[in-house]
Design an enzyme around this catalytic site. Structure first.
Site, PDB file in Angstrom:
ATOM      1  N   GLN A 179     -43.199  37.257 -22.300  1.00 43.97           N
ATOM      2  CA  GLN A 179     -43.034  38.563 -21.644  1.00 43.97           C
ATOM      3  C   GLN A 179     -44.431  39.109 -21.343  1.00 43.97           C
ATOM      4  OE1 GLN A 179     -39.519  40.036 -21.606  1.00 43.97           O
ATOM      5  NE2 GLN A 179     -39.185  37.863 -22.006  1.00 43.97           N
ATOM      6  N   GLY A 223     -34.016  47.646 -21.291  1.00 40.33           N
ATOM      7  CA  GLY A 223     -34.484  46.269 -21.330  1.00 40.33           C
ATOM      8  C   GLY A 223     -35.596  45.970 -20.348  1.00 40.33           C
ATOM      9  N   HIS A 224     -36.078  44.732 -20.411  1.00 38.74           N
ATOM     10  CA  HIS A 224     -37.216  44.340 -19.579  1.00 38.74           C
ATOM     11  C   HIS A 224     -36.846  44.319 -18.093  1.00 38.74           C
ATOM     12  CE1 HIS A 224     -35.899  39.946 -20.693  1.00 38.74           C
ATOM     13  NE2 HIS A 224     -35.058  40.497 -19.843  1.00 38.74           N
ATOM     14  N   ASN A 225     -37.845  44.671 -17.274  1.00 41.94           N
ATOM     15  CA  ASN A 225     -37.751  44.661 -15.799  1.00 41.94           C
ATOM     16  C   ASN A 225     -36.807  45.718 -15.235  1.00 41.94           C
ATOM     17  OD1 ASN A 225     -39.373  42.351 -16.024  1.00 41.94           O
ATOM     18  ND2 ASN A 225     -37.614  40.974 -15.881  1.00 41.94           N
TER      19      ASN A 225
END
Length: 355
Positions: free
Chosen positions: A217, A258-260
């Protein structure tokens, strides 16, 4: 209202001056010199308090109110007892919020936990390569990492961790126990105690043997101006893109992003919402508490999602959705009504057999 030591009453504001600040109309000019010092619920209000009403349902609460003034729409003014001054505003709730900010400025963001006021307190650590503008406060046990940058007027609470290379704008409040890493933060941002910003997201690939392999990440978190983030909320950094929180968005406690994920401007996200990775959320979206948002979907501008909904697919702009799975509100309410009717029919049928 009985005042407590944490938020003492204001020294006093003339009602005429307050009306001018709020853009409200004081119905009786003879009340202009009355003094207001605090805000209160209608039923428990005492002399010096200002309150607001939004509907006729609050008529009973007015019977016990001893408030100095009531904010309300013109259509409700006749409900207010003659002893209480009336301020007319077409947006009474908004006007009340502005009054609260004026009367209790210390309650608008987390205050210092210690007597530290300006500069770096003993017991805090600021890396020699970090850059702090004037009038930055760093409380005890806080850590500011290498090459971090913090803008003028910002406040770093006790035990907060600001990671290497993080940039924090001006007039920000980073409360006690917050962790910020791999993030760029704008101006006038408030982050409440215990929030975690910029840790790696949840990403794994199938292993060659039973198990999973961690996916790197390497993205960032970008938080734009005037964002507020609640206590113990977590915002993961992007995998290879960035996680973005748009200007003016307000996020409650215990939210997981969460990511993105990319969230637009002026959204409202209530407690215990979970938003899975790579979701796109437009401007002005409101998400009710304990809702779950699937990953890799798009939610259009102005969407409203009811509490405890499960969103599994795209939602067009301007729609109101609810339920599990989430669907247009009219369909959800029809389904709920149908289930209730069937349950009632079964109970009646059961009762007939018992007879």
């Amino acid at each position: 209202m009985e005042h407590n030591r944490f938020f003492p009453p204001h020294a006093g504001v003339r009602l005429g001056d307050l009306a001018a600040r709020l853009g409200a109309e004081l119905v009786d000019a003879a009340h202009a010199d009355r003094i207001v010092r605090s805000v209160s619920p209608v039923a428990r209000a005492k002399d010096g308090d200002i309150c607001y009403i939004l509907s006729r349902k609050m008529r009973a609460e007015l019977e016990t109110s001893e408030a100095t003034a009531i904010l309300c729409d013109r259509a409700l003014a006749s409900l207010v007892p003659a002893s209480i001054a009336v301020l007319i505003s077409p947006r009474a709730h908004t006007a009340f919020a502005l009054a609260g900010e004026l009367l209790h400025p210390s309650a608008m963001r987390p205050e210092a936990m210690t007597s530290a006021s300006g500069g770096v307190a003993p017991g805090a650590y600021v890396d020699p390569a970090a850059r702090l503008e004037p009038d930055v406060t760093v409380e005890p046990m806080a850590v500011i990492g290498k090459d971090a940058e913090i803008g003028e007027g910002s406040h770093i609470g006790p035990g907060a961790i600001i990671g290497a290379g993080v940039r924090i704008g001006r007039n920000c409040t980073i409360a006690a126990g917050v962790t910020v890493q791999c993030a760029l933060i704008g101006n006038n941002v408030i982050i409440h105690p215990g929030a975690r910003i910029g840790q790696d997201g949840f990403g794994y690939a199938p292993g060659l043997k039973p198990g999973m392999i961690k996916i790197v990440q390497i993205g960032r978190v970008i938080i734009q101006d005037h964002v507020e983030i609640g206590a113990n909320t977590t915002i993961d950094r992007g995998t290879m893109d960035d996680t973005v929180i748009g200007e003016g968005t307000k996020i409650d406690n215990l939210v997981q992003i969460g990511h993105n994920v990319r969230i637009g401007r002026h959204c409202g996200i209530v407690s215990k919402v979970g938003i899975a990775g790579s979701t796109r959320i437009g401007d002005g979206v409101m998400i009710g508490g304990a809702s779950a948002i699937n990953g890799h979907i798009s939610i259009g501008d102005g969407v409203m999602i009811a509490a405890m909904s499960g969103v599994v697919a795209d939602i067009p702009p301007g729609e109101k959705y609810g339920g599990i799975p989430a669907r247009p509100m009219r369909d959800f309410l029809r389904d709920v009504a149908e289930v209730a009717m069937r349950a009632s029919a079964r109970e009646k049928k059961k009762g007939g057999k018992d007879e």
